[in-house]
Design a protein around this motif. Structure first.
Motif, PDB file in Angstrom:
ATOM      1  N   ALA A   7       0.832  -1.201   0.000  1.00 31.26           N
ATOM      2  CA  ALA A   7       0.000   0.000   0.000  1.00 31.26           C
ATOM      3  C   ALA A   7       0.867   1.253   0.000  1.00 31.26           C
ATOM      4  O   ALA A   7       0.593   2.212  -0.719  1.00 31.26           O
ATOM      5  N   GLU A  67      -4.432  -6.469  -4.736  1.00 30.20           N
ATOM      6  CA  GLU A  67      -3.565  -5.453  -5.330  1.00 30.20           C
ATOM      7  C   GLU A  67      -4.323  -4.612  -6.349  1.00 30.20           C
ATOM      8  O   GLU A  67      -4.128  -3.401  -6.432  1.00 30.20           O
ATOM      9  N   LEU A  70      -6.456  -2.085  -4.551  1.00 33.78           N
ATOM     10  CA  LEU A  70      -5.658  -0.945  -4.116  1.00 33.78           C
ATOM     11  C   LEU A  70      -5.377  -0.002  -5.278  1.00 33.78           C
ATOM     12  O   LEU A  70      -5.467   1.223  -5.136  1.00 33.78           O
TER      13      LEU A  70
END
Length: 94
Positions: A7, A67, A70
């Motif tokens: 992140a 992922e 994000l």
């Protein structure tokens, strides 16, 4: 595994993409960010296909989807900031 480090790296990349004063133009930065996002979405497609055919394990699919989530949140946050800046410009007295 999907961690806070991932992140932080994604945030750092997004922040550098819109940082003022660098030698690269804004259009180039946005283009690079868009191509990176498209690459991430392509990776999700290939991993999902691999998971459906049994060539990729489920945990890899879950990690790739996390992922991608994000990346999507980062793109939406950048879009929101651009729209907010545009609206501020429209409200300026002439």
């Amino acid at each position: 595994m999907f961690t806070a480090i991932n992140a932080a790296n994604a945030y750092s990349t997004a922040r550098n993409a819109v940082a003022p004063g660098s030698s690269e133009g804004v259009v180039d930065k946005v283009s690079d960010a868009a191509s990176g996002f498209a690459q991430q979405m392509s990776q999700v497609d290939s991993v999902a296909t691999g998971a459906m055919t049994g060539k990729v394990e489920t945990h890899q699919l879950v990690q790739t989807i996390a992922e991608a989530e994000l990346a999507m949140e980062t793109v939406v946050a950048i879009r929101d900031k651009v729209v907010e800046a545009y609206q501020e410009i429209l409200r300026m007295p002439v």
